[in-house]
Structures are given as structure tokens and as C-alpha cells.
Design an enzyme around this catalytic site. Structure first.
Site, mmCIF file in Angstrom:
data_model
loop_
_atom_site.group_PDB
_atom_site.id
_atom_site.type_symbol
_atom_site.label_atom_id
_atom_site.label_comp_id
_atom_site.label_asym_id
_atom_site.label_seq_id
_atom_site.Cartn_x
_atom_site.Cartn_y
_atom_site.Cartn_z
ATOM 1 N N HIS A 1 -3.168 0.478 8.444
ATOM 2 C CA HIS A 1 -3.833 -0.467 7.549
ATOM 3 C C HIS A 1 -2.758 -0.879 6.539
ATOM 4 C CE1 HIS A 1 -6.550 -2.343 4.767
ATOM 5 N NE2 HIS A 1 -6.254 -1.479 3.821
ATOM 6 N N ARG B 1 0.839 -1.200 0.000
ATOM 7 C CA ARG B 1 0.000 0.000 0.000
ATOM 8 C C ARG B 1 0.874 1.249 0.000
ATOM 9 N NH1 ARG B 1 -2.352 -3.685 3.554
ATOM 10 N NH2 ARG B 1 -4.417 -4.411 2.921
HETATM 11 P P1 NAD Z 1 -10.417 1.266 -9.179
HETATM 12 O O1 NAD Z 1 -9.301 1.518 -10.119
HETATM 13 O O2 NAD Z 1 -11.439 0.236 -9.496
HETATM 14 O O3 NAD Z 1 -11.222 2.642 -8.927
HETATM 15 C C1 NAD Z 1 -10.585 3.839 -8.685
HETATM 16 C C2 NAD Z 1 -11.445 4.912 -9.333
HETATM 17 O O4 NAD Z 1 -10.887 6.167 -8.971
HETATM 18 C C3 NAD Z 1 -11.453 4.831 -10.871
HETATM 19 O O5 NAD Z 1 -12.777 4.790 -11.325
HETATM 20 C C4 NAD Z 1 -10.708 6.079 -11.287
HETATM 21 O O6 NAD Z 1 -11.166 6.614 -12.517
HETATM 22 C C5 NAD Z 1 -11.000 7.007 -10.117
HETATM 23 N N1 NAD Z 1 -10.064 8.111 -9.988
HETATM 24 C C6 NAD Z 1 -8.716 8.100 -10.155
HETATM 25 N N2 NAD Z 1 -8.218 9.337 -9.966
HETATM 26 C C7 NAD Z 1 -9.276 10.125 -9.643
HETATM 27 C C8 NAD Z 1 -9.422 11.503 -9.378
HETATM 28 N N3 NAD Z 1 -8.376 12.328 -9.362
HETATM 29 N N4 NAD Z 1 -10.664 11.978 -9.126
HETATM 30 C C9 NAD Z 1 -11.743 11.175 -9.147
HETATM 31 N N5 NAD Z 1 -11.664 9.855 -9.419
HETATM 32 C C10 NAD Z 1 -10.450 9.350 -9.661
HETATM 33 O O7 NAD Z 1 -9.741 1.004 -7.753
HETATM 34 P P2 NAD Z 1 -10.444 0.331 -6.484
HETATM 35 O O8 NAD Z 1 -10.166 -1.116 -6.479
HETATM 36 O O9 NAD Z 1 -11.842 0.834 -6.417
HETATM 37 O O10 NAD Z 1 -9.560 0.980 -5.309
HETATM 38 C C11 NAD Z 1 -9.734 2.336 -4.952
HETATM 39 C C12 NAD Z 1 -8.825 2.677 -3.776
HETATM 40 O O11 NAD Z 1 -9.275 1.994 -2.602
HETATM 41 C C13 NAD Z 1 -7.365 2.268 -3.982
HETATM 42 O O12 NAD Z 1 -6.502 3.265 -3.483
HETATM 43 C C14 NAD Z 1 -7.256 1.001 -3.164
HETATM 44 O O13 NAD Z 1 -5.936 0.722 -2.768
HETATM 45 C C15 NAD Z 1 -8.152 1.372 -1.996
HETATM 46 N N6 NAD Z 1 -8.589 0.252 -1.143
HETATM 47 C C16 NAD Z 1 -8.653 0.509 0.181
HETATM 48 C C17 NAD Z 1 -9.025 -0.483 1.060
HETATM 49 C C18 NAD Z 1 -9.049 -0.178 2.548
HETATM 50 O O14 NAD Z 1 -9.252 -1.069 3.388
HETATM 51 N N7 NAD Z 1 -8.839 1.067 2.932
HETATM 52 C C19 NAD Z 1 -9.384 -1.754 0.576
HETATM 53 C C20 NAD Z 1 -9.355 -1.966 -0.800
HETATM 54 C C21 NAD Z 1 -8.947 -0.958 -1.658
#
Ligand code: NAD
Length: 318
Positions: free
Chosen positions: A177, A90
């Protein structure tokens, strides 16, 4: 007289964001849901897809567009940014997603939003700290999803070994995390007993039955990502649980990334700790009694986060 609609705006309509939105949409918890994504058409398509079930769920209007949607929202949920690729930690994501959070912060502030922001984008603790710095919003109104998901994984895995429902096992994963997180075993309760006392009282289980659990929790995201490239349902439900606690002013205890001012020996940092979540965000941090070994793990986790955070600020020149 009609009360003000409850409104949530999701920034980042990807897998995590839409897993959250899907549950929120059918829950009846709010009347308006706004979607924002870097790819405007993606947000538009997601809004259309959800709205098409409008006759089958409690009334809710889903819109898509820009940050003007944030001005009258109660809660913003940030899931935008780049996700982990197989083999990436991460913390590898930090520089890229820090820039994304800076852009989002500027636009959120400009919209006049004054509610609570929940962020899940990784590395979530680092980005929660950055989000507060960039927006200047009150510290209690910025919440990271923290170790909510890791704690659920921990309780699920303990429940599996003990053959009881996960919600009948009490315990927390604390800290980052990420790779420096740890289980606060001194505060795990099963069958009404503190964990060590429970083990001493039974010959059905030994410490060996549980020793892999902490490692499995920490590695869980890697295991899922290796198989299906991303994790999203469980974090979606975690986000829904946090947002529900805010909108319903529940004052529910959850392991979020909350702002510590001396709690657990951590100064001036958002990190995974239990906190009471309600209408104003974090009402208070819950300070459990930890052992000196657990406090040392918390210090290590906080030190790693602080270093990453300061390096990222330096790289971004902020
Ligand atoms: P994903 O690629 O499916 O979705 C990310 C979305 O963000 C995309 O639709 C993209 O177009 C959009 N995006 C990118 N830059 C942007 C911006 N400047 N403004 C608006 N939208 C923007 O990814 P995901 O699998 O949905 O993961 C999203 C985030 O959540 C990642 O950082 C991932 O590591 C994190 N995550 C966190 C946890 C947790 O426990 N905290 C768990 C899983 C994933």
C-alpha cells in the site's frame, strides 16, 4: 438466553478511526464499541458524541478508556499513530509508527485479547509485519488493510472510464500500500471479458483510455492529502468492510495485507494480496495466475518492504 455481545475496540480515535467507527456505530454489526486514544479526553468526547445518537440506531454501547477494554473484544482495529504530512511518503512514517505499534502490542497482549486485529496505520504493510512479530499472535489473526482501498480506487476509476458501476469491474491492486503497488491487469475483467480481450473486442476504447489509471490510483492519496490534508472516509469504509467480513464470518475476498509463505513468490511477509476473510481472520490467500512481469513487480514491492522492515527493526533494536 442472551448471546455474547459482539465487541470491537478501536485504538486511535482520529480521522481514520472515527470514520470507521461512525459507520460501525450505525450499522448494527456489533453491540459494544470501545475507544482508546493517546489523548484520553479525545476518545471520551468521541464516545459521548456517538452515544448521543443512541435512540436512533440499533442498540450499541460506546465506551472509552484503556486497554482493559480489549480483554473480551472480538476485533481490534488500529488506526493510531502519525499520519502522512503533505510531501511525505508512507515509508517516511516508519520509525515513528513502529514505536507506537510496539507500545500498543505490549498492552494488547497484556489485556488477554485473543481475537483478530486489523491495522490501517501507515506504512501499513510494514506495521502489519511488526504487529505480528511484537504480539506473537497467529499470522491469520493479524490483518493489514493492505490494498483494499487502492483496489476500490482502481475499480472506481475503471468504472468511471467504462461508465459502469465500480462493483461491476473486477480487478486488484497488489503489493505494498504505497509507491511500489501495481495493477494485476491480467486479472482485470470487464463486461465479462479479461481486459486485453475486452480491448481487442471493442473500438469504443483504446489502451490509452486506461494507461493513466494505475498511476492515478498510486497517487490518489497524495492528491487528496494535498487538498484536504488527510484521507479518511474511503479507508473508514474499507476497514468497516473487513471488520464486517470477520464478525459475520462472510469468507469474502478482499485485498488485504496477508501473510505470504511462498504465495506469488513472496516468503515470510505481509503484503497486499487477495484473501478470504472470515471469523478467524485470513482463511486463505487467493493465488491468481499472474504474468512474469507482474510477478517481478510483486518481487520488487516485497523487496522494498523487507528492506524497510529490517532497517526499522534495526533502528528499534528488536
Ligand atoms: P489522526 O492524527 O487524525 O489520528 C491518529 C490518532 O491516533 C490521534 O487521535 C492520536 O492521538 C492517536 N494516537 C497516536 N499515538 C497513539 C498511541 N500510541 N496510542 C493510541 N492512540 C494514538 O490520523 P489519521 O488521519 O486518522 O491517520 C491514522 C493512520 O491511518 C495514519 O498512520 C495514516 O497514515 C493511516 N492511514 C492509512 C490508510 C490506509 O489505506 N491504510 C489510509 C489513510 C490513513
Amino acid at each position: 438466553m442472551k448471546a455474547k455481545n459482539r465487541k470491537v475496540v478501536l485504538i486511535g480515535a482520529g480521522m481514520v478511526g472515527m470514520s470507521f467507527a461512525y459507520q460501525l456505530y450505525s450499522s448494527g454489526l456489533c453491540e459494544e464499541l470501545g475507544l482508546i486514544d493517546f489523548f484520553a479526553e479525545k476518545a471520551e468526547g468521541e464516545a459521548m458524541d456517538l452515544n448521543h445518537a443512541g435512540a436512533l440506531v440499533p442498540p450499541i454501547k460506546v465506551t472509552s478508556g484503556g486497554y482493559e477494554q480489549c480483554s473480551d473484544a472480538d476485533v481490534i482495529v488500529i488506526c493510531g499513530g502519525l499520519p502522512q504530512k503533505p510531501g511525505e511518503t508512507r515509508l517516511d512514517l516508519v520509525d515513528k509508527n513502529m514505536k507506537v505499534v510496539k507500545e500498543m502490542s505490549d498492552q494488547i497482549v497484556a489485556s488477554g485479547f485473543d481475537g483478530v486485529i486489523v491495522i490501517a496505520s501507515n506504512p501499513v504493510d510494514v506495521l502489519t509485519n511488526a504487529l505480528q512479530k511484537f504480539t506473537g499472535f497467529p499470522k491469520n489473526k493479524i490483518i493489514g488493510s493492505g490494498t483494499t482501498l487502492d483496489t476500490s480506487r482502481f475499480r472506481y476509476m475503471l468504472g468511471e472510464v467504462l461508465d459502469v458501476a465500480p462493483n461491476s469491474v473486477r480487478g486488484y491492486i497488489l503489493g505494498e500500500h504505497g509507491d511500489t503497488q501495481f495493477a494485476a491487469w491480467s486479472n482485470v475483467y470487464v463486461y465479462g471479458k479479461q481486459f486485453d480481450k475486452f480491448l481487442a473486442s471493442t473500438d469504443k476504447y483504446t489502451a490509452a483510455d486506461f494507461e493513466k489509471i494505475e498511476e492515478r490510483v498510486m497517487r490518489a492519496a497524495y492528491e487528496v492529502i494535498n487538498r484536504k490534508r488527510a484521507t479518511y472516509y474511503a479507508i473508514g469504509i474499507s476497514l468497516f468492510t473487513i471488520v464486517k467480513a470477520i464478525l459475520r464470518d462472510e469468507n469474502t475476498e478482499l485485498a488485504v495485507s496477508g501473510y505470504c509463505e511462498g504465495h506469488y513468490g513472496v516468503e515470510d511477509l505481509y503484503i497486499g494480496v487477495p484473501a478470504i476473510i472470515g471469523r478467524e481472520g485470513v482463511r486463505e490467500i487467493v493465488e491468481m495466475d499472474l504474468t512474469s512481469e507482474e510477478l517481478a513487480k510483486m518481487k520488487h514491492s516485497a523487496d522494498v518492504l523487507k528492506k524497510t522492515l529490517n532497517d526499522a527493526y534495526a533502528a528499534l533494536e528488536v
